[in-house]
Design a protein around this motif. Structure first.
Motif, mmCIF file in Angstrom:
data_model
loop_
_atom_site.group_PDB
_atom_site.id
_atom_site.type_symbol
_atom_site.label_atom_id
_atom_site.label_comp_id
_atom_site.label_asym_id
_atom_site.label_seq_id
_atom_site.Cartn_x
_atom_site.Cartn_y
_atom_site.Cartn_z
ATOM 1 N N ARG A 1 0.836 -1.203 0.000
ATOM 2 C CA ARG A 1 0.000 0.000 0.000
ATOM 3 C C ARG A 1 0.870 1.252 0.000
ATOM 4 N NH1 ARG A 1 -1.269 3.373 3.921
ATOM 5 N NH2 ARG A 1 -0.420 1.982 5.494
ATOM 6 N N ARG A 2 1.908 1.261 0.802
ATOM 7 C CA ARG A 2 2.791 2.432 0.873
ATOM 8 C C ARG A 2 3.486 2.686 -0.454
ATOM 9 N NH1 ARG A 2 5.706 1.707 6.742
ATOM 10 N NH2 ARG A 2 3.868 2.200 7.993
ATOM 11 N N GLU A 3 3.953 1.625 -1.097
ATOM 12 C CA GLU A 3 4.623 1.782 -2.386
ATOM 13 C C GLU A 3 3.657 2.322 -3.432
ATOM 14 O OE1 GLU A 3 7.958 -1.758 -2.000
ATOM 15 O OE2 GLU A 3 5.982 -2.233 -2.820
ATOM 16 N N ARG A 4 2.423 1.776 -3.451
ATOM 17 C CA ARG A 4 1.416 2.272 -4.413
ATOM 18 C C ARG A 4 1.125 3.743 -4.173
ATOM 19 N NH1 ARG A 4 -1.337 -2.573 -3.174
ATOM 20 N NH2 ARG A 4 -2.738 -1.385 -1.852
ATOM 21 N N GLU A 5 0.963 4.128 -2.901
ATOM 22 C CA GLU A 5 0.672 5.527 -2.584
ATOM 23 C C GLU A 5 1.830 6.435 -2.983
ATOM 24 O OE1 GLU A 5 -0.304 5.570 1.544
ATOM 25 O OE2 GLU A 5 -2.329 4.800 1.207
ATOM 26 N N GLU A 6 3.048 5.978 -2.793
ATOM 27 C CA GLU A 6 4.224 6.775 -3.148
ATOM 28 C C GLU A 6 4.285 6.991 -4.657
ATOM 29 O OE1 GLU A 6 7.456 9.085 -2.559
ATOM 30 O OE2 GLU A 6 6.242 8.191 -0.971
ATOM 31 N N ILE A 7 4.046 5.944 -5.425
ATOM 32 C CA ILE A 7 4.059 6.054 -6.890
ATOM 33 C C ILE A 7 2.939 6.970 -7.351
ATOM 34 C CG2 ILE A 7 3.674 4.753 -9.020
ATOM 35 C CD1 ILE A 7 5.166 2.418 -7.658
ATOM 36 N N GLU A 8 1.757 6.817 -6.772
ATOM 37 C CA GLU A 8 0.622 7.663 -7.130
ATOM 38 C C GLU A 8 0.919 9.138 -6.813
ATOM 39 O OE1 GLU A 8 -3.850 8.102 -5.456
ATOM 40 O OE2 GLU A 8 -3.198 6.053 -5.946
ATOM 41 N N LYS A 9 1.552 9.374 -5.686
ATOM 42 C CA LYS A 9 1.914 10.741 -5.284
ATOM 43 C C LYS A 9 2.893 11.353 -6.284
ATOM 44 C CE LYS A 9 3.854 13.155 -1.295
ATOM 45 N NZ LYS A 9 4.465 12.969 0.031
ATOM 46 N N GLN A 10 3.893 10.577 -6.702
ATOM 47 C CA GLN A 10 4.871 11.077 -7.668
ATOM 48 C C GLN A 10 4.204 11.402 -9.006
ATOM 49 O OE1 GLN A 10 7.846 8.027 -7.858
ATOM 50 N NE2 GLN A 10 8.847 8.669 -5.956
ATOM 51 N N LYS A 11 3.312 10.526 -9.465
ATOM 52 C CA LYS A 11 2.630 10.759 -10.739
ATOM 53 C C LYS A 11 1.766 12.009 -10.678
ATOM 54 C CE LYS A 11 2.538 6.034 -12.458
ATOM 55 N NZ LYS A 11 1.690 4.888 -12.812
ATOM 56 N N SER A 12 1.032 12.192 -9.575
ATOM 57 C CA SER A 12 0.177 13.377 -9.470
ATOM 58 C C SER A 12 1.026 14.651 -9.413
ATOM 59 C CB SER A 12 -0.723 13.281 -8.239
ATOM 60 O OG SER A 12 0.044 13.309 -7.056
ATOM 61 N N HIS A 13 2.179 14.586 -8.763
ATOM 62 C CA HIS A 13 3.069 15.751 -8.711
ATOM 63 C C HIS A 13 3.598 16.082 -10.109
ATOM 64 C CE1 HIS A 13 6.854 17.952 -7.883
ATOM 65 N NE2 HIS A 13 6.076 18.545 -6.992
ATOM 66 N N GLU A 14 3.964 15.042 -10.869
ATOM 67 C CA GLU A 14 4.432 15.262 -12.246
ATOM 68 C C GLU A 14 3.337 15.884 -13.099
ATOM 69 O OE1 GLU A 14 5.870 11.517 -13.683
ATOM 70 O OE2 GLU A 14 7.521 11.468 -12.227
ATOM 71 N N ARG A 15 2.099 15.382 -12.962
ATOM 72 C CA ARG A 15 0.969 15.963 -13.708
ATOM 73 C C ARG A 15 0.772 17.431 -13.358
ATOM 74 N NH1 ARG A 15 -3.044 12.950 -11.567
ATOM 75 N NH2 ARG A 15 -2.041 10.944 -11.524
ATOM 76 N N TYR A 16 0.847 17.744 -12.067
ATOM 77 C CA TYR A 16 0.658 19.113 -11.608
ATOM 78 C C TYR A 16 1.744 20.028 -12.170
ATOM 79 C CZ TYR A 16 0.166 23.106 -8.515
ATOM 80 O OH TYR A 16 -0.002 24.369 -8.043
ATOM 81 N N MET A 17 2.996 19.554 -12.144
ATOM 82 C CA MET A 17 4.099 20.372 -12.652
ATOM 83 C C MET A 17 3.967 20.600 -14.161
ATOM 84 S SD MET A 17 5.617 21.273 -10.012
ATOM 85 C CE MET A 17 7.032 22.116 -10.677
ATOM 86 N N LYS A 18 3.475 19.607 -14.886
ATOM 87 C CA LYS A 18 3.273 19.748 -16.329
ATOM 88 C C LYS A 18 2.204 20.812 -16.602
ATOM 89 C CE LYS A 18 2.729 16.784 -20.357
ATOM 90 N NZ LYS A 18 2.442 15.432 -20.816
ATOM 91 N N LEU A 19 1.107 20.759 -15.859
ATOM 92 C CA LEU A 19 0.059 21.773 -16.000
ATOM 93 C C LEU A 19 0.565 23.146 -15.558
ATOM 94 C CD1 LEU A 19 -3.058 19.804 -14.710
ATOM 95 C CD2 LEU A 19 -2.562 20.448 -17.058
ATOM 96 N N GLN A 20 1.421 23.157 -14.563
ATOM 97 C CA GLN A 20 1.994 24.416 -14.071
ATOM 98 C C GLN A 20 2.822 25.080 -15.169
ATOM 99 O OE1 GLN A 20 1.360 25.550 -11.062
ATOM 100 N NE2 GLN A 20 2.961 27.011 -10.562
ATOM 101 N N GLU A 21 3.620 24.275 -15.877
ATOM 102 C CA GLU A 21 4.429 24.814 -16.969
ATOM 103 C C GLU A 21 3.556 25.361 -18.091
ATOM 104 O OE1 GLU A 21 7.080 21.770 -18.263
ATOM 105 O OE2 GLU A 21 8.203 21.747 -16.377
ATOM 106 N N GLN A 22 2.445 24.709 -18.344
ATOM 107 C CA GLN A 22 1.539 25.156 -19.400
ATOM 108 C C GLN A 22 0.704 26.356 -18.956
ATOM 109 O OE1 GLN A 22 -0.723 21.665 -20.355
ATOM 110 N NE2 GLN A 22 1.004 20.616 -21.298
#
Length: 163
Positions: A99-120
């Motif tokens: 569960r912790r590993e899944r949450e960590e991966i999900e957190k990283q992906k959402s942060h990457e999505r946010y940063m991509k939208l931030q750049e745009q």
């Protein structure tokens, strides 16, 4: 009265099992925990094998000891050794993440999505930053224009004072 120069220990004397007791299995020697667990596992395997044979041959039910027949649940705290040979290992099988590993991966992906939208410039924070940046640029342009006007006015006064 004891023999020899050493005193006996207060815990008692040693008790030795006779060969008859050892043969009958009634010796007073306690078994270690590891031996008990190993024997219990061997008995379970033998019982499972005998169950398979009995279920195939005839429909007799086996007799359970104690609460074994009442409780059908395995002990979740009892960890059985899972030794897998290299030949039997399935390389194509992927291990499930915790569960912790899944949450960590999900957190990283959402942060990457946010940063991509931030750049745009599509996020609220990015819009506020762009507005603030535009305001600062406007203020700097006005300040530069004002400095240029003051500089020009100063030079004009100098030229008038020289005349």
């Amino acid at each position: 009265m004891g023999r020899g120069k050493f005193k006996g220990k207060p815990t008692g004397r040693r008790n030795f099992s006779t060969p008859e007791e050892i043969a009958s299995g009634t010796s007073g020697r306690p078994r270690s925990f590891k031996k008990n667990v190993a024997e219990a596992e061997e008995e379970e395997e033998e019982v499972e094998e005998s169950e398979d044979e009995e279920s195939e041959d005839d429909g007799e039910e086996k007799k359970h000891k104690g609460t074994e027949g009442v409780i059908q649940i395995e002990n979740p705290n009892l960890v059985k050794a899972k030794n897998i040979k290299a030949k039997e290992a399935d390389l194509g099988k992927t291990t499930e993440l915790s569960r912790r590993e899944r949450e960590e991966i999900e957190k990283q992906k959402s942060h990457e999505r946010y940063m991509k939208l931030q750049e745009q410039g599509k996020t609220e924070q990015a819009k506020k930053d762009l507005e603030r940046l535009a305001l600062i640029r406007q203020q700097r342009a006005d300040a530069a224009k004002k400095r240029e006007e003051e500089k020009a006015a100063k030079e004009q006064r100098k030229t008038e004072a020289r005349k």
